[in-house]
Write an enzyme that holds these catalytic residues in place. Sequence first.
Site, PDB file in Angstrom:
ATOM      1  N   ARG A  35       0.821  -1.216   0.000  1.00  0.00           N
ATOM      2  CA  ARG A  35       0.000   0.000   0.000  1.00  0.00           C
ATOM      3  C   ARG A  35       0.855   1.266   0.000  1.00  0.00           C
ATOM      4  O   ARG A  35       0.486   2.261  -0.621  1.00  0.00           O
ATOM      5  CB  ARG A  35      -0.938   0.003   1.198  1.00  0.00           C
ATOM      6  CG  ARG A  35      -2.032  -1.007   1.012  1.00  0.00           C
ATOM      7  CD  ARG A  35      -3.059  -0.912   2.104  1.00  0.00           C
ATOM      8  NE  ARG A  35      -4.183  -1.752   1.768  1.00  0.00           N
ATOM      9  CZ  ARG A  35      -5.000  -2.285   2.652  1.00  0.00           C
ATOM     10  NH1 ARG A  35      -4.823  -2.050   3.944  1.00  0.00           N
ATOM     11  NH2 ARG A  35      -6.004  -3.034   2.270  1.00  0.00           N
ATOM     12  N   LYS A  66     -21.085 -16.865  -0.909  1.00  0.00           N
ATOM     13  CA  LYS A  66     -22.519 -16.635  -0.733  1.00  0.00           C
ATOM     14  C   LYS A  66     -23.165 -15.768  -1.799  1.00  0.00           C
ATOM     15  O   LYS A  66     -22.618 -14.748  -2.198  1.00  0.00           O
ATOM     16  CB  LYS A  66     -22.734 -15.951   0.618  1.00  0.00           C
ATOM     17  CG  LYS A  66     -22.409 -16.859   1.770  1.00  0.00           C
ATOM     18  CD  LYS A  66     -22.729 -16.190   3.062  1.00  0.00           C
ATOM     19  CE  LYS A  66     -22.623 -17.202   4.200  1.00  0.00           C
ATOM     20  NZ  LYS A  66     -22.864 -16.573   5.486  1.00  0.00           N
ATOM     21  N   GLY A 101     -11.661  -8.528  -2.624  1.00  0.00           N
ATOM     22  CA  GLY A 101     -11.400  -9.645  -1.722  1.00  0.00           C
ATOM     23  C   GLY A 101     -10.626 -10.832  -2.217  1.00  0.00           C
ATOM     24  O   GLY A 101      -9.453 -10.731  -2.578  1.00  0.00           O
ATOM     25  N   GLY A 130     -13.803  -3.426  -0.066  1.00  0.00           N
ATOM     26  CA  GLY A 130     -15.166  -2.941   0.150  1.00  0.00           C
ATOM     27  C   GLY A 130     -15.551  -1.841  -0.820  1.00  0.00           C
ATOM     28  O   GLY A 130     -16.678  -1.805  -1.328  1.00  0.00           O
TER      29      GLY A 130
HETATM   30  P1  AMP Z   1     -16.457 -14.429  -0.704  1.00  0.00           P
HETATM   31  O1  AMP Z   1     -15.772 -13.758   0.459  1.00  0.00           O
HETATM   32  O2  AMP Z   1     -17.941 -14.458  -0.613  1.00  0.00           O
HETATM   33  O3  AMP Z   1     -15.924 -13.962  -2.034  1.00  0.00           O
HETATM   34  O4  AMP Z   1     -16.074 -15.972  -0.577  1.00  0.00           O
HETATM   35  C1  AMP Z   1     -14.767 -16.430  -0.674  1.00  0.00           C
HETATM   36  C2  AMP Z   1     -14.710 -17.784  -0.041  1.00  0.00           C
HETATM   37  O5  AMP Z   1     -15.587 -18.664  -0.699  1.00  0.00           O
HETATM   38  C3  AMP Z   1     -13.344 -18.432  -0.106  1.00  0.00           C
HETATM   39  O6  AMP Z   1     -12.824 -18.506   1.176  1.00  0.00           O
HETATM   40  C4  AMP Z   1     -13.623 -19.805  -0.679  1.00  0.00           C
HETATM   41  O7  AMP Z   1     -12.958 -20.834   0.009  1.00  0.00           O
HETATM   42  C5  AMP Z   1     -15.111 -19.948  -0.511  1.00  0.00           C
HETATM   43  N1  AMP Z   1     -15.683 -20.891  -1.481  1.00  0.00           N
HETATM   44  C6  AMP Z   1     -15.587 -20.854  -2.810  1.00  0.00           C
HETATM   45  N2  AMP Z   1     -16.209 -21.911  -3.353  1.00  0.00           N
HETATM   46  C7  AMP Z   1     -16.721 -22.648  -2.359  1.00  0.00           C
HETATM   47  C8  AMP Z   1     -17.466 -23.862  -2.285  1.00  0.00           C
HETATM   48  N3  AMP Z   1     -17.785 -24.535  -3.386  1.00  0.00           N
HETATM   49  N4  AMP Z   1     -17.824 -24.306  -1.068  1.00  0.00           N
HETATM   50  C9  AMP Z   1     -17.485 -23.632   0.045  1.00  0.00           C
HETATM   51  N5  AMP Z   1     -16.790 -22.495   0.047  1.00  0.00           N
HETATM   52  C10 AMP Z   1     -16.408 -21.999  -1.144  1.00  0.00           C
END
Ligand code: AMP
Length: 396
Positions: free
Chosen positions: A34, A197, A353, A376
């Site tokens: 950074r 999610k 992220g 964010g």
């Molecule tokens: P996000 O912060 O919502 O972008 O989610 C990122 C996280 O999603 C990472 O830590 C991944 O390990 C998790 N992830 C991705 N694919 C899967 C999956 N098929 N099942 C469970 N976790 C997942």
Amino acid sequence: MNIKSYNFQNKRALVRVDFNVPLDNKGQVTDDTRIKMSLPTIHKILNDGGSIVLMSHLGRPKDEPNPQFSLSQTIPCLEKLLNKNVIFCNDCIDHKSISVTQNLLPGQVVLLENLRFYKEEKLGDKDFAYQLSKHGDVYVNDAFGTAHRAHASTSVIADFFPNHKMFGLLLQNEIISVEKVLNSNQHPLTAIVGGAKVSSKITIILNLIEKVDHLIIGGGMAYTFIKAQNGSIGKSLVEDDFLSLALEILEKAKEKNVHIHLPVDALCCEEFNNDSPTKTRDINEIPNNEMGLDIGTESIKLFSNVIEKSALILWNGPMGVFEMNNFQIGTLSIANAIVKATKNNAFSLIGGGDSIAAINLFKLADKVSHVSTGGGAMLEYLEGKELPGIKSIKSS
Ligand code: AMP
């Protein structure tokens, strides 16, 4: 006002940077990315013959001074990178600091103490912003990581520089990159959304459907879409509250002529564990005792094919649990497809992220067009929100 054409000669530039860097328990900077990213703006001002007052937050102090979060810890790193002395003020608005900055000579650099030692910073307090504004003749915002916050130093302060405010080179570059993807006429435009999610990405998906030609959905969130269409997803991640919204999204995509690409197969196992034996399954035929932790080979082919034919690419979120070696191939293959498309002149933006963590892990960050610095802030930008740190510079 454009920083590139502005002449900083004999001007004191008050620059909001993002020096929120990780420190070890001896107070040494463990990752200087950074700080390095703020150098182009700092060099531009110094080369013009201006002086600089840098301000930032560091960590999450509880609205009062705390040596653990002192920005003085970043001084050795900054001095080394700049190859010059940096003056440190151990308060960001006291009389002493203001008299230091009001007597700066061209070429001098000052760093103010952590802004968040005052609760007024996060509250966006007008008087606090006014006190800060005394440090400069011109205000430069170069902190994309906090651009989505209406804090005193990121947004409110701009009102005190109605004719002397601008984006720094880093922030300008971020804006140009996102605008290029979201508001350009180049096609095909492909967005790849993954991660855990649907619920956390729903606004982004809804905003992107208005703009993209192709929407690739991978990662854990894909299973909610598969289950919504009556697929058997076993123990895979799912958000049952979002099944009907998933169907609505598919319907909306049809109306807008957006091609949605969901995985057709998945790499499955019985336990959420790197050593659990794997099997590739059709995406809608996962047995009850298994879960999908990565996209399968056919999905990789399908997604890569779409990506490699795209002119603009936006990627947010991994295709699988890339933190575990055995479930990394999907995310790595998508990263490679993006690199290949970029070599063929596509513009690629990696935003937000975990996809940033993934592209860094694979050491491919310098092979895509732009990797965003603001988690964010980037997510809110992609959701279509107007960021306070950007709005305050643009508004007259
Ligand atoms: P996000 O912060 O919502 O972008 O989610 C990122 C996280 O999603 C990472 O830590 C991944 O390990 C998790 N992830 C991705 N694919 C899967 C999956 N098929 N099942 C469970 N976790 C997942």
